[in-house]
Design a protein around this motif. Structure first.
Motif, mmCIF file in Angstrom:
data_model
loop_
_atom_site.group_PDB
_atom_site.id
_atom_site.type_symbol
_atom_site.label_atom_id
_atom_site.label_comp_id
_atom_site.label_asym_id
_atom_site.label_seq_id
_atom_site.Cartn_x
_atom_site.Cartn_y
_atom_site.Cartn_z
ATOM 1 N N PRO A 6 0.808 -1.218 0.000
ATOM 2 C CA PRO A 6 0.000 0.000 0.000
ATOM 3 C C PRO A 6 0.842 1.269 0.000
ATOM 4 N N GLU A 7 2.087 1.175 0.505
ATOM 5 C CA GLU A 7 2.948 2.355 0.516
ATOM 6 C C GLU A 7 3.277 2.795 -0.908
ATOM 7 N N GLY A 8 3.345 1.855 -1.848
ATOM 8 C CA GLY A 8 3.577 2.207 -3.249
ATOM 9 C C GLY A 8 2.393 2.936 -3.846
ATOM 10 N N MET A 9 1.204 2.507 -3.496
ATOM 11 C CA MET A 9 0.009 3.219 -3.980
ATOM 12 C C MET A 9 -0.073 4.604 -3.354
ATOM 13 N N ASP A 10 0.231 4.687 -2.059
ATOM 14 C CA ASP A 10 0.191 5.983 -1.377
ATOM 15 C C ASP A 10 1.166 6.973 -1.990
ATOM 16 N N ALA A 11 2.313 6.459 -2.450
ATOM 17 C CA ALA A 11 3.328 7.320 -3.058
ATOM 18 C C ALA A 11 3.068 7.569 -4.542
ATOM 19 N N GLY A 12 2.075 6.882 -5.105
ATOM 20 C CA GLY A 12 1.737 7.094 -6.507
ATOM 21 C C GLY A 12 2.673 6.415 -7.482
ATOM 22 N N VAL A 13 3.357 5.360 -7.065
ATOM 23 C CA VAL A 13 4.271 4.656 -7.965
ATOM 24 C C VAL A 13 3.794 3.253 -8.304
ATOM 25 N N LEU A 14 2.627 2.891 -7.827
ATOM 26 C CA LEU A 14 2.086 1.560 -8.050
ATOM 27 C C LEU A 14 0.659 1.693 -8.562
ATOM 28 N N ILE A 15 0.323 0.936 -9.597
ATOM 29 C CA ILE A 15 -1.025 0.957 -10.161
ATOM 30 C C ILE A 15 -1.653 -0.411 -9.974
ATOM 31 N N MET A 16 -2.842 -0.443 -9.413
ATOM 32 C CA MET A 16 -3.629 -1.683 -9.331
ATOM 33 C C MET A 16 -4.585 -1.652 -10.515
ATOM 34 N N SER A 17 -4.380 -2.543 -11.466
ATOM 35 C CA SER A 17 -5.203 -2.511 -12.676
ATOM 36 C C SER A 17 -6.260 -3.599 -12.701
ATOM 37 N N GLY A 18 -6.103 -4.618 -11.877
ATOM 38 C CA GLY A 18 -6.981 -5.771 -12.005
ATOM 39 C C GLY A 18 -6.507 -6.603 -13.186
ATOM 40 N N LEU A 19 -7.327 -7.533 -13.615
ATOM 41 C CA LEU A 19 -6.903 -8.447 -14.673
ATOM 42 C C LEU A 19 -7.637 -8.259 -16.004
ATOM 43 N N LYS A 20 -8.516 -7.292 -16.076
ATOM 44 C CA LYS A 20 -9.201 -7.043 -17.349
ATOM 45 C C LYS A 20 -8.210 -6.447 -18.345
ATOM 46 N N LYS A 21 -8.241 -6.991 -19.573
ATOM 47 C CA LYS A 21 -7.279 -6.612 -20.597
ATOM 48 C C LYS A 21 -7.171 -5.101 -20.785
ATOM 49 N N ASP A 22 -8.290 -4.408 -20.940
ATOM 50 C CA ASP A 22 -8.261 -2.967 -21.181
ATOM 51 C C ASP A 22 -7.620 -2.208 -20.021
ATOM 52 N N ASN A 23 -7.894 -2.641 -18.798
ATOM 53 C CA ASN A 23 -7.311 -1.969 -17.636
ATOM 54 C C ASN A 23 -5.802 -2.191 -17.549
ATOM 55 N N VAL A 24 -5.365 -3.407 -17.867
ATOM 56 C CA VAL A 24 -3.930 -3.706 -17.850
ATOM 57 C C VAL A 24 -3.212 -2.873 -18.908
ATOM 58 N N ILE A 25 -3.765 -2.816 -20.096
ATOM 59 C CA ILE A 25 -3.162 -2.026 -21.182
ATOM 60 C C ILE A 25 -3.108 -0.553 -20.808
ATOM 61 N N GLN A 26 -4.159 -0.048 -20.217
ATOM 62 C CA GLN A 26 -4.184 1.354 -19.797
ATOM 63 C C GLN A 26 -3.119 1.616 -18.724
ATOM 64 N N ALA A 27 -2.982 0.718 -17.766
ATOM 65 C CA ALA A 27 -1.977 0.894 -16.715
ATOM 66 C C ALA A 27 -0.571 0.878 -17.299
ATOM 67 N N ILE A 28 -0.324 -0.037 -18.222
ATOM 68 C CA ILE A 28 0.992 -0.094 -18.869
ATOM 69 C C ILE A 28 1.259 1.193 -19.625
ATOM 70 N N SER A 29 0.257 1.693 -20.308
ATOM 71 C CA SER A 29 0.405 2.938 -21.063
ATOM 72 C C SER A 29 0.745 4.107 -20.142
ATOM 73 N N VAL A 30 0.064 4.188 -19.022
ATOM 74 C CA VAL A 30 0.328 5.277 -18.077
ATOM 75 C C VAL A 30 1.765 5.205 -17.571
ATOM 76 N N VAL A 31 2.216 4.010 -17.257
ATOM 77 C CA VAL A 31 3.553 3.844 -16.699
ATOM 78 C C VAL A 31 4.637 4.109 -17.739
ATOM 79 N N THR A 32 4.427 3.700 -18.983
ATOM 80 C CA THR A 32 5.480 3.829 -19.989
ATOM 81 C C THR A 32 5.442 5.138 -20.765
#
Length: 72
Positions: A6-32
């Motif tokens: 949870p400390e990673g989420m609090d610091a804004g460096v961790l994304i919980m995307s779940g396992l749905k394809k669109d959410n995973v792709i969106q999370a990867i896009s945000v990070v990269t």
């Protein structure tokens, strides 16, 4: 759906995307796509980590033996 950082989420460096394809792709896009400079998560910069891990293991061992394995 769950994690132990949870400390990673609090610091804004961790994304919980779940396992749905669109959410995973969106999370990867945000990070990269946009990698702002971030300070390291302070909880990850701890000193003497090996000693702390040893103490945690030693602290939990009797509890686990008693609660899970009923050895005491």
């Amino acid at each position: 759906n769950a994690h132990e950082r949870p400390e990673g989420m609090d610091a804004g460096v961790l994304i919980m995307s779940g396992l749905k394809k669109d959410n995973v792709i969106q999370a990867i896009s945000v990070v990269t796509d946009k990698r702002p400079s971030r300070e390291p998560v302070s909880d990850y910069q701890a000193a003497h980590v090996s000693q702390k891990v040893l103490q945690i293991i030693m602290s939990y061992t009797p509890y686990i033996k008693q609660t899970i394995w009923r050895e005491y």
